[in-house]
Design an enzyme around this catalytic site. Structure first.
Site, PDB file in Angstrom:
ATOM      1  N   SER A   1       0.829  -1.205   0.000  1.00 36.70           N
ATOM      2  CA  SER A   1       0.000   0.000   0.000  1.00 36.70           C
ATOM      3  C   SER A   1       0.864   1.255   0.000  1.00 36.70           C
ATOM      4  O   SER A   1       1.009   1.911  -1.027  1.00 36.70           O
ATOM      5  CB  SER A   1      -0.994  -0.003   1.163  1.00 36.70           C
ATOM      6  OG  SER A   1      -0.329  -0.156   2.409  1.00 36.70           O
ATOM      7  N   ARG A   2       1.446   1.598   1.127  1.00 40.34           N
ATOM      8  CA  ARG A   2       2.298   2.781   1.219  1.00 40.34           C
ATOM      9  C   ARG A   2       3.506   2.484   2.087  1.00 40.34           C
ATOM     10  O   ARG A   2       3.377   2.003   3.222  1.00 40.34           O
ATOM     11  CB  ARG A   2       1.526   3.972   1.812  1.00 40.34           C
ATOM     12  CG  ARG A   2       0.430   4.521   0.903  1.00 40.34           C
ATOM     13  CD  ARG A   2       1.003   5.155  -0.363  1.00 40.34           C
ATOM     14  NE  ARG A   2      -0.008   5.816  -1.178  1.00 40.34           N
ATOM     15  CZ  ARG A   2      -0.700   5.206  -2.148  1.00 40.34           C
ATOM     16  NH1 ARG A   2      -0.495   3.927  -2.415  1.00 40.34           N
ATOM     17  NH2 ARG A   2      -1.593   5.892  -2.853  1.00 40.34           N
TER      18      ARG A   2
ATOM     19  N   ASP B   1       6.771  -3.211  -2.551  1.00 40.42           N
ATOM     20  CA  ASP B   1       6.336  -2.525  -3.762  1.00 40.42           C
ATOM     21  C   ASP B   1       6.299  -1.021  -3.526  1.00 40.42           C
ATOM     22  O   ASP B   1       6.276  -0.260  -4.485  1.00 40.42           O
ATOM     23  CB  ASP B   1       4.953  -3.017  -4.200  1.00 40.42           C
ATOM     24  CG  ASP B   1       4.523  -2.388  -5.518  1.00 40.42           C
ATOM     25  OD1 ASP B   1       5.261  -2.557  -6.514  1.00 40.42           O
ATOM     26  OD2 ASP B   1       3.467  -1.727  -5.554  1.00 40.42           O
TER      27      ASP B   1
ATOM     28  N   GLU C   1       9.950   7.671  -2.715  1.00 43.79           N
ATOM     29  CA  GLU C   1       9.742   7.154  -4.067  1.00 43.79           C
ATOM     30  C   GLU C   1       9.984   8.269  -5.073  1.00 43.79           C
ATOM     31  O   GLU C   1       9.419   9.350  -4.919  1.00 43.79           O
ATOM     32  CB  GLU C   1       8.324   6.592  -4.214  1.00 43.79           C
ATOM     33  CG  GLU C   1       8.067   5.373  -3.351  1.00 43.79           C
ATOM     34  CD  GLU C   1       6.695   4.749  -3.577  1.00 43.79           C
ATOM     35  OE1 GLU C   1       5.994   5.171  -4.534  1.00 43.79           O
ATOM     36  OE2 GLU C   1       6.328   3.846  -2.818  1.00 43.79           O
TER      37      GLU C   1
ATOM     38  N   HIS D   1       6.448   0.291  -7.176  1.00 41.49           N
ATOM     39  CA  HIS D   1       5.067   0.746  -6.942  1.00 41.49           C
ATOM     40  C   HIS D   1       4.181   0.439  -8.152  1.00 41.49           C
ATOM     41  O   HIS D   1       3.501   1.319  -8.691  1.00 41.49           O
ATOM     42  CB  HIS D   1       5.049   2.235  -6.614  1.00 41.49           C
ATOM     43  CG  HIS D   1       3.811   2.655  -5.859  1.00 41.49           C
ATOM     44  ND1 HIS D   1       3.782   3.731  -5.003  1.00 41.49           N
ATOM     45  CD2 HIS D   1       2.563   2.131  -5.817  1.00 41.49           C
ATOM     46  CE1 HIS D   1       2.570   3.858  -4.478  1.00 41.49           C
ATOM     47  NE2 HIS D   1       1.806   2.895  -4.966  1.00 41.49           N
ATOM     48  N   ILE D   2       4.174  -0.833  -8.548  1.00 43.15           N
ATOM     49  CA  ILE D   2       3.372  -1.235  -9.707  1.00 43.15           C
ATOM     50  C   ILE D   2       2.426  -2.390  -9.365  1.00 43.15           C
ATOM     51  O   ILE D   2       1.833  -2.995 -10.258  1.00 43.15           O
ATOM     52  CB  ILE D   2       4.273  -1.642 -10.900  1.00 43.15           C
ATOM     53  CG1 ILE D   2       5.452  -2.532 -10.474  1.00 43.15           C
ATOM     54  CG2 ILE D   2       4.804  -0.396 -11.584  1.00 43.15           C
ATOM     55  CD1 ILE D   2       5.120  -3.956 -10.219  1.00 43.15           C
TER      56      ILE D   2
END
Length: 320
Positions: free
Chosen positions: A230-231, A255, A260, A279-280
């Site tokens: 998620s984050r 991820d 970022e 982050h995909i």
């Protein structure tokens, strides 16, 4: 009624929406100047607004955003929390893909795929060494932090592999038939202590930044892995690096990260027990995700014009 369509990726799908709603004024606007010139009398918006655009929207009653995460809107337009404007998001559009990606990270960690990729690059056949490190997921426990749509997509896939699935969530959630138990956040430590794979899918807010820190990581088994979809800001970066370096936990699949893009000199890149993807997790073939996102808007538009409750309504005080 006038609705402003700000998402250019939706252009191939807008003709069908116009055909369904011939009595609505559905206006595409993609540049800042175009938006400012057309937004004053718009009742609904599909997309994100800047603060200046929001101030110019004198008739605005509903915003449908393009993602599940809400910090983009609330950072840009913090005052929206104190208005009567209804906010809905695209929660669930990327959930099936996140489900696949989360389980992929668990499988890759359990089956030591990074190690074997390195062995392949070195043309090294190490069967004896490999037999000592590969693991079976089917008798493990998957603990999910945040059992929303993405958490459930990870959960049923983990259960299909034979894992025991438990979860915690800030809100009351029905986990049946996926999850053995769904607890409140007060039992987070119990989840951390019992889980072989801890998966973070909770939404980010300013209040839960760093919710997985040194104390929480110390509760995890030394053989356990952390997966974050998620984050990254939900996990304290320094505490995670220390736990990975010291053997406090066995590995991580990330991820999302605190910063970022992750800077090239960040220590996470060099850790052999970490898998990083950029982050995909919620993405797939672009057209597939675009269509799912527009479909949520189209469904909510039907509900809005017919006076029915909308889906994916955001609690503006909680910001998710």
């Amino acid at each position: 009624m006038k609705a402003l369509l700000l998402a250019d990726f939706g252009a191939p799908y807008y003709p069908a929406i116009r055909e369904e709603h011939p009595d609505l004024e559905l206006v595409e606007a993609y540049s800042n100047e175009d938006i400012l010139s057309k937004i004053s009398d718009a009742e609904a918006v599909f997309g994100y607004l800047t603060d200046k655009q929001f101030q110019a929207a004198k008739n605005l009653k509903w915003i449908q955003t393009l993602d599940a995460g809400m910090e983009g809107l609330f950072n840009a337009v913090p005052e929206i929390a104190d208005t009567d404007v209804l906010v809905t998001n695209a929660r669930g559009a990327g959930a099936p893909m996140i489900g696949e990606h989360g389980v992929t990270l668990m499988l890759a960690l359990a089956r030591q795929l990074p190690r074997f990729w390195a062995d392949k690059s070195n043309r090294k056949w190490d069967q004896d060494g490999a037999l000592e490190v590969v693991e079976y997921l089917g008798n493990k426990t998957c603990g999910i932090i945040g059992l929303g749509k993405s958490g459930k997509e990870i959960g049923w896939r983990a259960k299909a592999l034979g894992m025991t699935v438990i979860a915690v969530d800030e809100q009351p959630v029905d986990g049946d038939p996926i999850v053995e138990d769904v607890w409140g956040l007060s039992k987070l430590n119990d989840l951390l202590e019992q889980s072989d794979y801890v998966v973070v899918t909770a939404p980010y807010t300013a209040k839960n930044a760093g919710m997985i820190g040194e104390a929480e990581l110390s509760r995890m088994k030394s053989s356990a892995r952390l997966v974050v979809t998620s984050r990254g800001r939900l996990v304290d970066h320094d505490a995670l690096v220390n736990a990975l370096n010291s053997g406090g936990i066995a590995g991580a699949g990330l991820d999302t990260t605190v910063a970022e893009p992750l800077p090239a000199d960040n220590e996470l890149w060099d850790l052999p027990n970490v898998i990083i993807t950029p982050h995909i997790a919620g993405n797939s073939e672009k057209a597939h995700l675009d269509e799912r996102t527009v479909d949520i808007f189209a469904e909510n538009l039907r509900r809005y014009v017919s006076g029915h409750p909308l889906i994916n309504v955001v609690d503006k005080q909680l910001q998710y």
